[in-house]
Write a protein that holds these residues in place. Structure first.
Motif, mmCIF file in Angstrom:
data_model
loop_
_atom_site.group_PDB
_atom_site.id
_atom_site.type_symbol
_atom_site.label_atom_id
_atom_site.label_comp_id
_atom_site.label_asym_id
_atom_site.label_seq_id
_atom_site.Cartn_x
_atom_site.Cartn_y
_atom_site.Cartn_z
ATOM 1 N N HIS A 150 48.210 53.307 42.222
ATOM 2 C CA HIS A 150 48.787 52.367 41.426
ATOM 3 C C HIS A 150 50.312 52.602 41.237
ATOM 4 O O HIS A 150 50.578 53.925 41.437
ATOM 5 C CB HIS A 150 48.252 52.155 39.796
ATOM 6 C CG HIS A 150 48.211 53.511 38.990
ATOM 7 N ND1 HIS A 150 49.281 53.777 38.695
ATOM 8 C CD2 HIS A 150 47.158 54.614 38.910
ATOM 9 C CE1 HIS A 150 48.880 55.088 37.775
ATOM 10 N NE2 HIS A 150 47.849 55.374 38.075
ATOM 11 N N SER B 274 44.224 48.368 35.938
ATOM 12 C CA SER B 274 45.176 47.135 35.947
ATOM 13 C C SER B 274 44.521 46.174 37.111
ATOM 14 O O SER B 274 43.656 46.427 37.845
ATOM 15 C CB SER B 274 46.426 47.467 36.611
ATOM 16 O OG SER B 274 47.283 48.567 35.803
ATOM 17 N N GLU B 275 44.806 44.821 36.658
ATOM 18 C CA GLU B 275 44.328 43.754 37.433
ATOM 19 C C GLU B 275 44.120 43.991 38.858
ATOM 20 O O GLU B 275 43.321 43.442 39.429
ATOM 21 C CB GLU B 275 45.138 42.382 36.822
ATOM 22 C CG GLU B 275 44.283 41.457 35.927
ATOM 23 C CD GLU B 275 44.966 40.324 35.830
ATOM 24 O OE1 GLU B 275 45.248 39.259 36.948
ATOM 25 O OE2 GLU B 275 45.497 40.086 34.485
ATOM 26 N N LYS B 276 45.125 44.350 39.481
ATOM 27 C CA LYS B 276 45.146 44.298 41.115
ATOM 28 C C LYS B 276 44.142 45.274 41.277
ATOM 29 O O LYS B 276 43.563 44.822 42.495
ATOM 30 C CB LYS B 276 46.646 44.752 41.531
ATOM 31 C CG LYS B 276 47.776 43.724 41.534
ATOM 32 C CD LYS B 276 48.864 44.257 41.975
ATOM 33 C CE LYS B 276 49.856 45.061 41.011
ATOM 34 N NZ LYS B 276 51.119 45.103 41.310
ATOM 35 N N TYR B 277 44.022 46.413 40.584
ATOM 36 C CA TYR B 277 42.906 47.282 41.190
ATOM 37 C C TYR B 277 41.587 47.222 40.842
ATOM 38 O O TYR B 277 40.676 47.415 41.875
ATOM 39 C CB TYR B 277 43.411 48.722 40.775
ATOM 40 C CG TYR B 277 44.969 48.982 41.082
ATOM 41 C CD1 TYR B 277 45.438 49.158 42.384
ATOM 42 C CD2 TYR B 277 45.625 48.785 40.167
ATOM 43 C CE1 TYR B 277 46.558 49.333 42.741
ATOM 44 C CE2 TYR B 277 47.262 48.663 40.397
ATOM 45 C CZ TYR B 277 47.580 49.218 41.749
ATOM 46 O OH TYR B 277 48.923 49.319 42.061
ATOM 47 N N SER C 119 50.614 49.896 45.659
ATOM 48 C CA SER C 119 51.662 48.844 44.971
ATOM 49 C C SER C 119 52.854 49.654 44.572
ATOM 50 O O SER C 119 52.816 50.653 43.516
ATOM 51 C CB SER C 119 50.890 48.116 43.980
ATOM 52 O OG SER C 119 51.781 47.130 43.583
ATOM 53 N N TRP D 1 52.488 47.507 49.035
ATOM 54 C CA TRP D 1 52.794 46.111 48.265
ATOM 55 C C TRP D 1 54.018 46.494 47.524
ATOM 56 O O TRP D 1 54.014 47.308 46.565
ATOM 57 C CB TRP D 1 51.637 45.658 47.469
ATOM 58 C CG TRP D 1 50.525 45.241 48.023
ATOM 59 C CD1 TRP D 1 49.947 45.326 49.331
ATOM 60 C CD2 TRP D 1 49.181 44.526 47.398
ATOM 61 N NE1 TRP D 1 48.744 44.918 49.773
ATOM 62 C CE2 TRP D 1 48.120 44.448 48.382
ATOM 63 C CE3 TRP D 1 49.023 44.200 46.022
ATOM 64 C CZ2 TRP D 1 46.963 43.918 47.965
ATOM 65 C CZ3 TRP D 1 47.840 43.771 45.758
ATOM 66 C CH2 TRP D 1 46.757 43.454 46.796
ATOM 67 N N ARG E 226 55.210 41.719 40.846
ATOM 68 C CA ARG E 226 53.751 42.077 40.282
ATOM 69 C C ARG E 226 52.817 41.037 41.158
ATOM 70 O O ARG E 226 51.626 41.145 40.902
ATOM 71 C CB ARG E 226 53.750 42.078 38.701
ATOM 72 C CG ARG E 226 54.364 43.176 38.141
ATOM 73 C CD ARG E 226 54.461 43.178 36.789
ATOM 74 N NE ARG E 226 55.171 44.321 36.107
ATOM 75 C CZ ARG E 226 56.310 44.772 36.451
ATOM 76 N NH1 ARG E 226 57.152 43.985 36.830
ATOM 77 N NH2 ARG E 226 56.800 45.880 35.738
ATOM 78 N N SER F 68 52.193 37.886 40.386
ATOM 79 C CA SER F 68 51.627 37.422 39.175
ATOM 80 C C SER F 68 50.900 36.048 39.418
ATOM 81 O O SER F 68 49.958 35.550 38.745
ATOM 82 C CB SER F 68 52.585 37.285 38.115
ATOM 83 O OG SER F 68 53.777 36.476 38.528
ATOM 84 N N THR G 2 48.411 33.948 41.462
ATOM 85 C CA THR G 2 47.015 34.515 42.146
ATOM 86 C C THR G 2 47.041 34.047 43.579
ATOM 87 O O THR G 2 46.485 34.873 44.374
ATOM 88 C CB THR G 2 45.951 33.458 41.360
ATOM 89 O OG1 THR G 2 45.958 33.824 39.963
ATOM 90 C CG2 THR G 2 44.635 33.901 41.945
ATOM 91 N N ARG H 122 48.732 37.029 45.314
ATOM 92 C CA ARG H 122 47.772 38.186 45.152
ATOM 93 C C ARG H 122 46.660 38.231 46.311
ATOM 94 O O ARG H 122 46.393 39.043 46.761
ATOM 95 C CB ARG H 122 47.373 38.376 43.782
ATOM 96 C CG ARG H 122 46.744 39.807 43.484
ATOM 97 C CD ARG H 122 46.342 39.983 41.875
ATOM 98 N NE ARG H 122 47.736 40.089 41.264
ATOM 99 C CZ ARG H 122 47.851 40.336 39.966
ATOM 100 N NH1 ARG H 122 46.910 40.501 39.215
ATOM 101 N NH2 ARG H 122 49.036 40.431 39.545
ATOM 102 N N LEU I 63 45.759 40.521 49.295
ATOM 103 C CA LEU I 63 44.567 40.990 49.694
ATOM 104 C C LEU I 63 43.933 40.605 50.809
ATOM 105 O O LEU I 63 43.619 41.600 51.599
ATOM 106 C CB LEU I 63 43.535 40.364 48.507
ATOM 107 C CG LEU I 63 42.053 40.751 48.627
ATOM 108 C CD1 LEU I 63 41.786 42.128 48.411
ATOM 109 C CD2 LEU I 63 41.378 39.684 47.698
#
Length: 243
Positions: A39, A47-50, A113, A136, A217, A219, A221, A224, A228
């Motif tokens: 992170h 955190s959301e990404k992980y 990231s 990222w 970030r 942010s 979706t 993101r 991914l």
């Protein structure tokens, strides 16, 4: 934080006399390759990404290891005392712990990231990893870093900036192979040209992906999920398919 319906292991591993919090997300079939997620500043393994990575990677046959750097989340330590060097040591400690784990097959990749990507590149360059690396929105250099201009730098202490002034970890390393660089073209934290610099320094095989309209970030979706998808494809090519 436990992800519902997932097979997980929770560990606290020793690194330099302190404990680092680690969570493994395991696929149905093991032993399997493992991706260690690093992170960024001001974030944590929760955190959301992980959490997204922890949900999605096992479905692709990969173990996902998310951990807190010391001074963050559930790990020991003080945030103001952390440096790039301590973070590199934490990531190396996680890899050392995971080698020989019975549900892992000994093949490892790294995903980071922002500053987590910066750390991942140094770990790979030091020879601690022979597998793929995905970043990222990762900086290519910390030269000219201004602690007054970024919220992510708040709370860092003198040790962080003393390390940079001493010339350590100032520029991302060159020659890292199997590197996928994902860069948002509307990144408000890391100038987008850093992605090109990282790509230029990487060794083949390498790839640069620009996310159009994305912020630092990720942010949105859609951005993101694109990061991914690209990451899973890279690991599928160089980690799952490696012999």
């Amino acid at each position: 934080m436990r992800l519902k319906g997932m097979r997980e292991e929770v560990h606290r591993i020793p690194v330099d006399g302190q404990k680092v919090a680690l969570v493994l997300h395991l696929p149905e079939r093991t032993p399997a390759p493992c991706v260690v997620a690093c992170h960024g500043l001001g974030a944590s393994k929760d955190s959301e990404k992980y959490l997204l990575l922890g949900r999605e990677f096992p479905g692709a046959g990969l173990v996902l290891a998310r951990f807190d750097f010391r001074g963050c989340g559930e790990s020991d330590g003080v945030y103001s005392e952390s440096t790039i060097g301590t973070r590199v040591r934490d990531a190396e400690g996680v890899l050392e712990f995971l080698v020989g784990h019975p549900e892992l097959n000994g093949r490892f990749g790294l995903l980071g990231s922002s500053m987590g990507g910066y750390v991942a590149l140094f770990v790979a360059a030091a020879g601690r990893l022979s597998g793929p690396v995905v970043t990222w929105n990762c900086p290519a250099t910390l030269r000219g870093l201004d602690p007054t201009r970024s919220q992510d730098l708040l709370g860092l202490g003198a040790a962080f900036f003393d390390e940079l002034r001493a010339g350590r970890y100032v520029d991302a390393p060159s020659g890292v192979r199997c590197s996928l660089t994902i860069q948002a073209d509307h990144d408000e934290v890391v100038p987008p040209h850093h992605g090109q610099l990282l790509f230029d320094r990487a060794a083949e095989p390498r790839e640069l992906v620009l996310l159009c309209g994305a912020d630092h970030r990720l942010s949105d979706t859609r951005h993101r999920l694109e990061a991914l998808t690209r990451s899973l494809a890279w690991f599928g090519r160089f980690l799952c398919d490696s012999k």
